[in-house]
Enzyme design. Structure first.
Site, PDB file in Angstrom:
ATOM      1  N   HIS A  17      -7.458  -8.236  25.325  1.00 17.82           N
ATOM      2  CA  HIS A  17      -7.542  -8.299  26.790  1.00 17.82           C
ATOM      3  C   HIS A  17      -8.122  -9.655  27.221  1.00 17.82           C
ATOM      4  CE1 HIS A  17      -8.189  -3.688  26.535  1.00 17.82           C
ATOM      5  NE2 HIS A  17      -6.997  -3.857  27.061  1.00 17.82           N
ATOM      6  N   LYS A  41      -8.362  12.118  32.414  1.00 11.81           N
ATOM      7  CA  LYS A  41      -8.395  11.484  31.093  1.00 11.81           C
ATOM      8  C   LYS A  41      -9.801  11.434  30.526  1.00 11.81           C
ATOM      9  CE  LYS A  41      -6.069   7.513  29.336  1.00 11.81           C
ATOM     10  NZ  LYS A  41      -5.398   6.224  29.623  1.00 11.81           N
ATOM     11  N   ARG A  90       2.180  -7.015  23.552  1.00  8.05           N
ATOM     12  CA  ARG A  90       1.838  -7.220  22.148  1.00  8.05           C
ATOM     13  C   ARG A  90       3.047  -7.149  21.235  1.00  8.05           C
ATOM     14  NH1 ARG A  90      -2.765  -2.763  22.541  1.00  8.05           N
ATOM     15  NH2 ARG A  90      -1.261  -2.113  24.084  1.00  8.05           N
ATOM     16  N   SER A 129      -7.639  -1.053  22.157  1.00  5.03           N
ATOM     17  CA  SER A 129      -8.884  -0.327  22.428  1.00  5.03           C
ATOM     18  C   SER A 129      -8.970   0.887  21.512  1.00  5.03           C
ATOM     19  CB  SER A 129      -8.938   0.122  23.886  1.00  5.03           C
ATOM     20  OG  SER A 129      -8.956  -0.991  24.736  1.00  5.03           O
TER      21      SER A 129
END
Ligand code: ADP
Length: 152
Positions: A17, A41, A90, A129
């Site tokens: 990030h 979440k 990515r 993450s």
């Protein structure tokens, strides 16, 4: 004023990030890093902690703000008068996923929002993450993959 929003979960912020943020800073007048908070979440870090990690990592950039939102990304961006959404890519899987979201957001915003993609620098594209959380939960050396502000 060219304003971009970099939305994400940032649970926690990683060097991947950070790479995208650092490279986007010179491209916009203002960059808002916005945590999309979804009450359904489960996160490893509470919102306040995730914001603190980001704030401390980007404190030296005068044109970067840290915020959060609970509504649709497009609505948040329009509220902030942003013209751009920033996302990192990515790999091909990211591209397929991001393509649908970018088209959807452009449609919802009636063409008022463009998504800008930056490719991850080589050597950072494997970082996520999720991987960082996994390393943290097994007492591994997560410090190698996150900015210095992220400590548990
Ligand atoms: P989300 O839940 O929205 O995917 P993330 O915090 O996982 O939130 O990611 C936010 C953005 O950062 C996404 O555009 C993602 O592709 C990008 N990103 C995540 N990890 C990396 C990385 N290692 N390199 C470049 N971009 C990344």
């Amino acid at each position: 004023m060219k304003t971009a929003v970099f939305p994400g979960s940032f649970d926690p912020i990683t060097l991947g990030h950070y790479d995208i943020i650092e490279r986007a800073v010179p491209l916009f007048d203002k960059l808002i890093i916005a945590i999309g908070q979804n009450s359904q979440k489960k996160y490893m870090f509470p919102l306040e902690k995730r914001m603190e990690f980001i704030r401390n990592a980007v404190a030296h950039f005068p044109n970067v703000e840290v915020d959060f939102f609970e509504n649709l990304t497009v609505d948040y961006c329009l509220e902030k008068n942003a013209q751009y959404i920033l996302r990192g890519l990515r790999n091909p899987a990211d591209f397929e996923f991001e393509k649908a979201i970018a088209h959807t957001n452009r449609t919802l915003a009636r063409g008022k929002l463009e998504t800008v993609f930056l490719l991850t620098s080589s050597g950072k594209s494997f970082i996520s993450s999720g991987i960082v959380r996994e390393i943290m939960s097994h007492n591994g050396e997560y410090q190698l993959l996150v900015p210095d502000s992220v400590r548990i």
